[in-house]
Design an enzyme around this catalytic site. Structure first.
Site, mmCIF file in Angstrom:
data_model
loop_
_atom_site.group_PDB
_atom_site.id
_atom_site.type_symbol
_atom_site.label_atom_id
_atom_site.label_comp_id
_atom_site.label_asym_id
_atom_site.label_seq_id
_atom_site.Cartn_x
_atom_site.Cartn_y
_atom_site.Cartn_z
ATOM 1 N N ASN A 115 0.816 -1.219 0.000
ATOM 2 C CA ASN A 115 0.000 0.000 0.000
ATOM 3 C C ASN A 115 0.850 1.270 0.000
ATOM 4 O O ASN A 115 0.435 2.295 -0.523
ATOM 5 C CB ASN A 115 -0.904 -0.026 1.244
ATOM 6 C CG ASN A 115 -1.554 1.316 1.511
ATOM 7 O OD1 ASN A 115 -2.404 1.762 0.758
ATOM 8 N ND2 ASN A 115 -1.129 1.978 2.590
ATOM 9 N N TYR A 175 4.105 9.777 -10.592
ATOM 10 C CA TYR A 175 3.117 8.946 -9.888
ATOM 11 C C TYR A 175 2.322 8.094 -10.881
ATOM 12 O O TYR A 175 2.191 6.880 -10.710
ATOM 13 C CB TYR A 175 2.182 9.846 -9.077
ATOM 14 C CG TYR A 175 1.094 9.101 -8.326
ATOM 15 C CD1 TYR A 175 1.383 8.426 -7.140
ATOM 16 C CD2 TYR A 175 -0.218 9.068 -8.792
ATOM 17 C CE1 TYR A 175 0.392 7.741 -6.447
ATOM 18 C CE2 TYR A 175 -1.217 8.386 -8.111
ATOM 19 C CZ TYR A 175 -0.906 7.730 -6.936
ATOM 20 O OH TYR A 175 -1.888 7.059 -6.245
ATOM 21 N N LYS A 178 2.330 3.980 -11.199
ATOM 22 C CA LYS A 178 1.152 3.124 -11.017
ATOM 23 C C LYS A 178 0.925 2.250 -12.256
ATOM 24 O O LYS A 178 0.476 1.112 -12.152
ATOM 25 C CB LYS A 178 -0.076 3.975 -10.686
ATOM 26 C CG LYS A 178 0.025 4.672 -9.320
ATOM 27 C CD LYS A 178 0.138 3.665 -8.176
ATOM 28 C CE LYS A 178 0.132 4.297 -6.801
ATOM 29 N NZ LYS A 178 0.164 3.332 -5.697
HETATM 30 N N1 NAP Z 1 -5.773 8.829 -2.022
HETATM 31 C C1 NAP Z 1 -6.249 8.579 -3.215
HETATM 32 O O1 NAP Z 1 -7.172 9.280 -3.707
HETATM 33 C C2 NAP Z 1 -5.701 7.433 -4.015
HETATM 34 C C3 NAP Z 1 -6.189 7.219 -5.308
HETATM 35 C C4 NAP Z 1 -5.717 6.146 -6.044
HETATM 36 C C5 NAP Z 1 -4.769 5.294 -5.498
HETATM 37 N N2 NAP Z 1 -4.303 5.514 -4.239
HETATM 38 C C6 NAP Z 1 -3.313 4.564 -3.706
HETATM 39 O O2 NAP Z 1 -3.853 3.955 -2.550
HETATM 40 C C7 NAP Z 1 -2.811 3.777 -1.575
HETATM 41 C C8 NAP Z 1 -3.175 4.527 -0.288
HETATM 42 O O3 NAP Z 1 -3.372 5.900 -0.603
HETATM 43 P P1 NAP Z 1 -3.410 7.033 0.520
HETATM 44 O O4 NAP Z 1 -3.875 8.276 -0.131
HETATM 45 O O5 NAP Z 1 -4.068 6.510 1.739
HETATM 46 O O6 NAP Z 1 -1.837 7.159 0.812
HETATM 47 P P2 NAP Z 1 -1.070 8.286 1.664
HETATM 48 O O7 NAP Z 1 -2.020 9.046 2.513
HETATM 49 O O8 NAP Z 1 -0.208 9.058 0.724
HETATM 50 O O9 NAP Z 1 -0.165 7.410 2.631
HETATM 51 C C9 NAP Z 1 0.934 6.736 2.088
HETATM 52 C C10 NAP Z 1 1.479 5.764 3.104
HETATM 53 O O10 NAP Z 1 2.664 5.185 2.539
HETATM 54 C C11 NAP Z 1 3.735 5.395 3.429
HETATM 55 N N3 NAP Z 1 4.997 5.547 2.718
HETATM 56 C C12 NAP Z 1 5.340 6.464 1.787
HETATM 57 N N4 NAP Z 1 6.610 6.271 1.392
HETATM 58 C C13 NAP Z 1 7.067 5.193 2.103
HETATM 59 C C14 NAP Z 1 8.295 4.517 2.152
HETATM 60 N N5 NAP Z 1 9.352 4.875 1.393
HETATM 61 N N6 NAP Z 1 8.425 3.467 2.998
HETATM 62 C C15 NAP Z 1 7.377 3.089 3.767
HETATM 63 N N7 NAP Z 1 6.194 3.691 3.766
HETATM 64 C C16 NAP Z 1 6.043 4.743 2.944
HETATM 65 C C17 NAP Z 1 3.381 6.651 4.215
HETATM 66 O O11 NAP Z 1 4.142 6.664 5.401
HETATM 67 P P3 NAP Z 1 4.636 8.066 6.081
HETATM 68 O O12 NAP Z 1 3.477 8.497 6.935
HETATM 69 O O13 NAP Z 1 5.849 7.699 6.815
HETATM 70 O O14 NAP Z 1 4.906 9.017 4.952
HETATM 71 C C18 NAP Z 1 1.888 6.421 4.417
HETATM 72 O O15 NAP Z 1 1.664 5.520 5.460
HETATM 73 C C19 NAP Z 1 -1.531 4.286 -2.218
HETATM 74 O O16 NAP Z 1 -0.856 3.230 -2.839
HETATM 75 C C20 NAP Z 1 -2.044 5.265 -3.248
HETATM 76 O O17 NAP Z 1 -1.134 5.472 -4.296
HETATM 77 C C21 NAP Z 1 -4.745 6.566 -3.494
#
Ligand code: NAP
Length: 272
Positions: A102, A171, A175
């Protein structure tokens, strides 16, 4: 439903937003869940948030029965930290059944393709693609191929892999690479009994939405035939399905969860 009773899961990026919902879902369905943020501070903050949801969270080694969630910092772009995390899982849990990739670097604020620093592009790939691959390789090598009941992997990609958004070059590209990685891994790991699938969300309601102008949020919802963004719990439900025996004949699939956003040519306010 306790589809993950007696199973051990690792959900990377469980320090905030959707990662918290993923961790909670697997824990509520009976799994012992390992999780990490990229730093000690973010991992501790995530552990606090998960405790506040009523889960038993350990941030140090603790007897097996004492926790539902075990949080340990791990920057997945750093090979030594990934090895240390897997050493701890091996020492403390002795097995792994589910891996959810994730963690993501969102690559927000990098600018357009002409302006962006190429080093930033690489950073995004180091976490999203190479990091996800490295964690998967460790999970397979150290646990899945050695266990009688093989493990499975679920990646988080995005609907932006197929329909790009502006100024998020690295990004979107990362993906898209994840979607290809999932199909490639499914092909090579299938004969070993390991399933690899992917959930590709669209808009998810995260903390970032709290800073949005309400008109922008409303406009985004108009992009979605179902008229709403996903919650983290919506995403967690699909990921848990893909990781469960309910999906035992699925591998190499990219399951889009975007309220119908990707199936349309034009949003409703452009059409009418
Ligand atoms: N939000 C959306 O609208 C959306 C849409 C499509 C897809 N997604 C995908 O769904 C997933 C969750 O999205 P989200 O928005 O909840 O993500 P987010 O809020 O950006 O959180 C990302 C998470 O990944 C961790 N992370 C980032 N870099 C890292 C690294 N080098 N090593 C370990 N952990 C790391 C962060 O930890 P830290 O707190 O330490 O930074 C955080 O826990 C992601 O894969 C995202 O790309 C999200």
């Amino acid at each position: 439903m306790e589809r993950f009773k007696n199973k051990v899961a690792l959900v990377t990026g469980g320090s905030r937003n959707s990662g918290l919902d993923l961790v909670e879902r697997f824990a509520r369905e009976g799994a012992k869940v390992w999780t990490c943020g990229s730093s000690a501070a973010s991992t501790a903050k995530g552990a606090e948030a998960l405790s506040a949801r009523g889960l038993a969270v350990a941030t140090e080694p603790a007897p097996d029965g004492a926790w539902q969630v075990r949080a340990m910092p791990c920057d997945i772009s750093d090979g030594a930290q990934v090895s240390a995390l897997f050493d701890a899982i091996e020492r403390e849990s002795g097995r792994l059944d589910v891996l959810v990739n994730n963690a993501a670097n969102q690559g927000i604020g990098q600018g357009g393709p002409l302006d962006m620093d190429p080093a930033g592009f690489l950073d995004v790939f180091k976490t999203n693609v190479f990091g996800g691959f490295r964690v998967t390789q460790q999970a397979c090598r150290r646990f899945f191929v050695k266990q009688e009941t093989r493990g499975c992997v679920v990646f988080l990609s995005s609907n932006t892999a197929r329909r790009a958004i502006r100024n998020r070059t690295s990004y979107c590209a990362s993906k898209g690479a994840i979607n290809s990685l999932v199909r490639s891994l499914a092909l090579d790991l299938g004969p070993l009994g390991i399933r690899v699938n992917c959930c590709a969300p669209g808009y998810i309601r995260t903390e970032r939405w709290n800073t949005l102008d309400p008109a922008v949020a409303a406009r985004r919802r108009k992009n979605c035939p179902l008229g709403r963004e996903a919650t983290g719990a919506d995403i967690a439900g699909v990921v848990a399905f893909l990781a469960s025996d309910d999906a035992s004949n699925m591998s190499g699939e990219i399951v889009t969860v975007d309220a119908g956003c990707s199936c349309q040519h034009m949003p409703i306010d452009v059409d009418c």
